[in-house]
Write a protein that holds these residues in place. Structure first.
Motif, PDB file in Angstrom:
ATOM      1  N   SER A 176     -14.372 -54.067  19.182  1.00  7.49           N
ATOM      2  CA  SER A 176     -14.769 -54.868  20.341  1.00  7.49           C
ATOM      3  C   SER A 176     -15.056 -53.992  21.549  1.00  7.49           C
TER       4      SER A 176
ATOM      5  N   SER B 155     -20.276 -62.611  27.952  1.00  8.75           N
ATOM      6  CA  SER B 155     -19.998 -61.193  27.728  1.00  8.75           C
ATOM      7  C   SER B 155     -18.617 -60.981  27.122  1.00  8.75           C
TER       8      SER B 155
ATOM      9  N   THR C 150     -18.208 -59.841  22.810  1.00  6.60           N
ATOM     10  CA  THR C 150     -17.456 -58.644  22.417  1.00  6.60           C
ATOM     11  C   THR C 150     -16.169 -58.999  21.684  1.00  6.60           C
TER      12      THR C 150
ATOM     13  N   PHE D  76     -18.501 -52.346  21.025  1.00  3.60           N
ATOM     14  CA  PHE D  76     -19.609 -53.234  21.351  1.00  3.60           C
ATOM     15  C   PHE D  76     -19.638 -53.557  22.843  1.00  3.60           C
ATOM     16  N   GLY D  77     -18.479 -53.529  23.497  1.00  3.14           N
ATOM     17  CA  GLY D  77     -18.455 -53.695  24.950  1.00  3.14           C
ATOM     18  C   GLY D  77     -19.200 -52.563  25.643  1.00  3.14           C
TER      19      GLY D  77
ATOM     20  N   ALA E 256     -11.778 -56.808  26.540  1.00  2.13           N
ATOM     21  CA  ALA E 256     -12.559 -56.970  25.307  1.00  2.13           C
ATOM     22  C   ALA E 256     -11.720 -56.564  24.097  1.00  2.13           C
TER      23      ALA E 256
END
Length: 186
Positions: free
Chosen positions: A10, A76, A80, A13-14, A27
């Protein structure tokens, strides 16, 4: 180990989605939480759909709460945090089985991929509907200044008000999800 890798994924991908650095730990907590709920649900229910639905629902509620606290968009945080639930491996194994000519395994993996994706979408939709409903209930209790009325602001006597249109679309959404679940259970 799975929970830690879900949190690290996570965060990765953040970073990829350019989330502010101060929100990256949030995240990570979201990825940890989503995979934890999925694993607990998998132990309890045993299949794929319900644990994914519960994990997506909890993750979206977590994202909505963070959005209110941090004054950012919930999308957002949700995107994530839901990364550990994405059915990448089952999709890969489905495609691999198709290439190998093993249609039975391809159908199994394809079904699991669909159930993962449908569970994420259903959990997200349910959580968004609940949050939208709660937000509207909170806003409808106010009346217009100077006008004492017994009905909320948005409620008007016009036959095609925006509230009527919203209710029609929400009923359509609920009916379509209910029909899809009924067909799937049949």
């Amino acid at each position: 180990i799975q929970l830690i890798t879900g949190a690290i994924g996570s965060v990765g991908f953040g970073i990829l989605f350019h989330i502010k650095k101060k929100y990256l730990p949030l995240a990570a907590v979201g990825g940890f939480l989503s995979w934890l709920v999925f694993l607990l649900g998998k132990e309890f229910w045993g299949n794929v759909f319900l644990p994914t639905l519960m994990a997506a629902l909890v993750t979206d509620v977590y994202a909505e709460i963070l959005a209110r606290i941090c004054k950012e968009t919930s999308t957002s945080f949700f995107v994530t945090s839901v990364i550990p639930l994405i059915p990448g491996s089952t999709l890969y194994y489905c495609m691999n089985s198709i290439v190998e000519g093993n249609t039975v395994r391809a159908l199994e993996y394809g079904r699991d991929t669909f159930l993962f994706a449908f569970g994420i979408a259903a959990g997200m939709s349910i959580a968004w509907s609940i949050c939208y409903f709660l937000k509207n209930c909170k806003g409808k209790s106010r009346t217009r200044p100077g006008k004492e009325r017994n009905f909320p602001i948005e409620m008007t006597h016009y036959p095609f008000s925006t509230v009527d249109r919203k209710i029609k679309w929400q009923n359509l959404l609920y009916f379509s999800w209910g029909s899809a679940v009924f067909v799937w259970l049949k």
